[in-house]
Design a protein around this motif. Structure first.
Motif, short mmCIF file in Angstrom:
data_model
loop_
_atom_site.label_atom_id
_atom_site.label_comp_id
_atom_site.label_asym_id
_atom_site.label_seq_id
_atom_site.Cartn_x
_atom_site.Cartn_y
_atom_site.Cartn_z
N THR A 1 0.84 -1.01 0.14
CA THR A 1 0.01 0.12 0.05
C THR A 1 0.86 1.34 0.07
O THR A 1 1.83 1.41 0.54
N TYR A 2 0.59 2.36 -0.80
CA TYR A 2 1.08 3.50 -0.82
C TYR A 2 0.76 4.62 -0.04
O TYR A 2 1.08 5.74 0.17
N SER A 3 -0.52 4.60 0.43
CA SER A 3 -1.33 5.52 1.19
C SER A 3 -1.13 5.56 2.78
O SER A 3 -0.63 4.53 3.44
N GLU A 4 -1.38 6.63 3.30
CA GLU A 4 -1.28 6.92 4.79
C GLU A 4 -2.39 7.41 5.01
O GLU A 4 -2.75 8.66 4.87
N PRO A 5 -3.33 6.64 5.85
CA PRO A 5 -3.24 5.47 6.41
C PRO A 5 -3.34 4.43 5.29
O PRO A 5 -3.69 4.70 4.14
N GLY A 6 -2.84 3.16 5.54
CA GLY A 6 -2.83 2.04 4.50
C GLY A 6 -4.19 1.83 3.91
O GLY A 6 -5.16 1.97 4.41
N PHE A 7 -4.16 1.62 2.54
CA PHE A 7 -5.26 1.30 1.54
C PHE A 7 -6.14 2.29 2.02
O PHE A 7 -7.48 1.72 2.39
N ALA A 8 -6.07 3.51 1.68
CA ALA A 8 -7.04 4.46 2.04
C ALA A 8 -7.99 4.49 1.01
O ALA A 8 -7.85 5.59 0.11
N SER A 9 -9.16 3.97 0.82
CA SER A 9 -10.05 3.75 -0.16
C SER A 9 -11.24 3.45 0.37
O SER A 9 -11.41 2.38 1.12
N TYR A 10 -12.59 3.98 0.01
CA TYR A 10 -13.81 3.55 0.52
C TYR A 10 -14.32 2.06 -0.04
O TYR A 10 -15.46 1.69 0.07
N PHE A 11 -13.37 1.99 -0.89
CA PHE A 11 -13.99 0.60 -1.94
C PHE A 11 -13.02 -0.63 -1.59
O PHE A 11 -13.07 -1.51 -2.26
N SER A 12 -12.21 -0.57 -0.57
CA SER A 12 -11.24 -1.47 -0.32
C SER A 12 -11.80 -2.92 -0.28
O SER A 12 -11.18 -3.99 -0.90
N GLY A 13 -12.86 -3.17 0.38
CA GLY A 13 -13.39 -4.42 0.54
C GLY A 13 -13.74 -5.21 -0.86
O GLY A 13 -13.72 -6.41 -0.85
N ASN A 14 -14.03 -4.57 -2.00
CA ASN A 14 -14.23 -5.17 -3.14
C ASN A 14 -13.18 -5.97 -3.74
O ASN A 14 -13.16 -7.02 -4.43
N THR A 15 -11.96 -5.61 -3.43
CA THR A 15 -10.61 -6.32 -3.74
C THR A 15 -10.77 -7.87 -3.13
O THR A 15 -10.26 -8.81 -3.69
N THR A 16 -11.27 -7.89 -2.22
CA THR A 16 -11.46 -9.29 -1.40
C THR A 16 -12.65 -10.32 -2.47
O THR A 16 -12.41 -11.30 -2.14
#
Length: 686
Positions: A68-83
């Motif tokens: 992850t390149y963001s701080e905080p890590g994986f800063a996206s409102y849609f991160s769960g879709n990757t699972t």
């Protein structure tokens, strides 16, 4: 494989390259680097679909890995879709993380309760010894509905269900005794007392309902209130639901089909914060060639794909719409010339009167440009809650001065509303009401002040319907057994009504809905059976022989029914008389309320996975204002609004206007009260 597989392998296990198996990509998603096959599905989703390029590949060869390149890590409102789209289970959510085998899980269809999009959900549950034999929710996954959320959901919808299993849930009625203490009571005793007080109050009954209630709850509450001659009030600061009923999206409208030739105007709204999946769908429409125009006092993420980004000063929303109506500028001409026009209106920085004015002008724009009543066109309210539009359809209305209405109540009946928790000003009004009843999940600030508290069921424990901001009526189903001694809100209202000789359906949500459909014209002909109808959708889900479609669920429980606007059904448009909003007061700094996705609402705070992402007390200033006041980013100051002071951290935003301080609605200051735009005293250091 587990049953017939060989006990030994010809491969030398020691030669296998071992990697870390529980690597946190932020606080919501875990990566098993040993499982990862570097297919880049997660990376491409974040880059191309979510437009949040916050994860990517690092190193090369055998050392290649996702970071992850963001701080905080994986800063996206849609991160769960990757699972969901990870083909090997290398990515998992922190609240599930191999908590069960898929074949051990039972699934219930549901609808998200957190915003007006109405995303379709699949609730995976299991009875397990680890939970003392109870049926518990293991995870939330998307349920395909190509007309609503396609195959995606946001992280608030995915992780924000944990409140339903909180140990702080109310499980028995409470009644205030002679010493002023709330003590447990039997349901009959509590209901008898409530009915007695409502009978005595007569027309001084005020029912304050929140938009997380189902249509069935709202219908019974409205029937109870109107029978007494009382006032049915919606806990909202946004107007215009009646205009959406007349000029909402045409019945065959689907954001997925909007592209070249279509135009979308998004006004007074930070769409990603207020309705993330709508933001995603509008962005995708822009990528297909749709003309997107933003009309906002400040820059938002949607400006990335907007063809025109129009600005106005807070308080001048009406004047900005007047320019569009006059055809002033290229953007106005492009909107008028478009084949289809969707107008989405929020409530940023507006009191109720200003919201009414803006919605009225938005409706006039659709009529004037000839887009009213067409498929692919219409008015959408970006409401604060899931079923605000349903509440409007069923007769609930917001009021200009909520404190005055509450304080003058003979009986204040709140359901899914916590005015005392919104601001000290409203808390004083609640204390001034003669008798207060709270139908609630938790002991909120309003419930703490109530004379009777009635415990109700969460959406996972019952069935019902919501009407989305697009006016799609959708059905949700029970997933887990209800907590002991809790009841659905519609049943509570019916039990009170029966003691007042008013017969209301108390045992079946489906039967309540039949009564609703019989009395509310727009819902005529709807039944639970019709809402459960499905049709083939593309892409096909759950077909492993074609491709890996992800772990999202095929929709077998209902796609819902999109209500046609009144104009499309041949009913003439009746626009209310134009009433100009009062001018804003002169101020050195103007306090403006803004919505954050991870607010500190009653149904989000108990969600432990989102604990670190919940909105913090923050005020945003333009760097020039901060410099003038001697403030620096990150320091804590005290902000005073209408005599109420609270600490907040300073954040700088050069994209917002000078002379404005943006205040998170979750801060709990009077900015949340009856007049959301008010003067602030100068910020000062603690």
């Amino acid at each position: 494989t587990m049953h017939f597989g060989p006990g030994q392998s010809r491969f030398l296990y020691d030669e296998k390259m071992h990697s870390r198996k529980h690597v946190p990509l932020g606080d919501l998603i875990l990566l098993d680097r040993e499982r990862c096959i570097q297919c880049a599905r997660c990376v491409r989703f974040q880059d191309n679909v979510a437009d949040d390029p916050v994860i990517g590949f690092y190193n090369r060869g055998r050392a290649l890995e996702i970071v992850t390149y963001s701080e905080p890590g994986f800063a996206s409102y849609f991160s769960g879709n990757t699972t969901d789209i990870c083909p090997v289970g290398a990515l998992t959510t922190v609240d599930f993380h191999f908590g069960a085998r898929p074949w051990e899980l039972q699934t219930a269809a549901s609808v998200c309760t957190h915003c007006p999009v109405g995303c379709n959900l699949a609730v995976n549950v299991r009875r397990e010894a680890h939970s003392d034999g109870r049926v518990v929710i293991k995870r939330i996954l998307p349920r395909q509905n190509e007309a609503v959320n396609e195959i995606w959901i946001c992280d608030k919808g995915r992780f924000g269900y944990h409140y339903t299993e909180s140990p702080q849930r109310l499980t028995q009625p409470l009644v205030r005794d002679a010493s002023g203490v709330l003590v447990p009571a039997a349901w009959d005793a509590a209901l008898d007392l409530v009915a007695e007080k409502i009978h005595a109050a007569g027309s001084r009954l005020v029912t304050l309902a929140g938009g997380r209630l189902s249509n069935e709850d709202l219908f019974n509450l409205q029937q109870l209130t109107s029978a007494q001659g009382g006032k049915a009030v919606l806990d909202s600061l946004m107007a215009g639901g009646d205009l959406v009923t007349q000029l909402g999206l045409g019945r065959e409208t689907n954001f997925k089909t909007l592209g070249k030739g279509s135009a979308i105007l998004v006004a007074a709204c930070d769409l990603e914060e207020e309705a993330p999946i709508w933001w995603l769908r509008v962005k995708q429409a822009a990528e297909r060639g749709a003309l997107v125009v933003t009309l906002n006092p400040r820059q938002t993420k949607l400006d990335r794909v907007a063809k025109h980004s129009l600005r106005y000063a807070y308080g001048e929303e009406g004047a900005a719409f007047e320019k569009l109506l006059a055809g002033d500028g290229e953007a106005a001409q492009a909107l008028a010339a478009a084949e289809n026009l969707v107008v989405m209106v929020g409530s940023e920085g507006m009191a109720l009167a200003a919201s009414q004015q803006v919605m009225r002008l938005a409706a006039q724009l659709l009529v004037q440009t000839g887009h009213a009543g067409k498929d692919g066109s219409g008015l959408v309210g970006v409401w604060q809650r899931a079923n605000d539009q349903g509440a409007w359809d069923l007769g609930f209305r917001p009021v200009d001065d909520l404190a005055e209405v509450i304080s003058g109540a003979g009986v204040l009946l709140t359901a899914a509303a916590d005015p005392a928790g919104d601001s000290p000003h409203l808390a004083q009004a609640v204390d001034a009401a003669e008798f207060v009843v709270a139908q609630e999940l938790f002991l909120t600030e309003t419930a703490r002040r109530a004379d009777v508290v009635l415990p109700v069921q969460a959406f996972t424990e019952r069935e019902g319907t919501f009407t989305s901001g697009e006016r799609r009526v959708q059905r949700y189903y029970p997933a887990v057994p209800p907590l002991s001694e809790t009841r659905p809100d519609y049943a509570v209202a019916a039990a009170i009504a029966s003691r007042l000789d008013l017969p209301l359906e108390a045992h079946s949500a489906a039967l309540v809905f039949l009564h609703l459909a019989d009395q509310v014209g727009d819902y005529a002909g709807l039944t639970y059976q019709r809402l459960a109808e499905v049709a083939p959708q593309d892409p096909i889900m759950g077909r492993a022989d074609l491709y890996y479609g992800g772990t999202g669920y095929d929709n077998q429980q209902g796609l819902g029914v999109h209500l046609a606007p009144a104009l499309q059904m041949g009913i003439p448009v009746h626009l209310p008389e134009m009433v100009a909003a009062p001018p804003l007061p002169e101020a050195d700094l103007l306090a403006v309320p803004v919505t954050q996705l991870y607010d500190r609402g009653t149904t989000l705070v108990p969600s432990k996975p989102l604990e670190n992402r919940l909105a913090q007390p923050v005020v945003w200033l333009h760097p020039a204002d901060a410099d003038r006041l001697g403030m620096e980013a990150g320091e804590t100051v005290e902000i005073t609004l209408n005599g109420v002071t609270a600490p907040a951290r300073v954040a700088l935003d050069e994209t917002q206007p000078t002379g404005v301080v943006r205040v998170a609605r979750s801060l709990g200051l009077p900015v949340l009260g009856p007049a959301p735009l008010i003067c602030s005293a100068p910020l000062r250091k603690r």
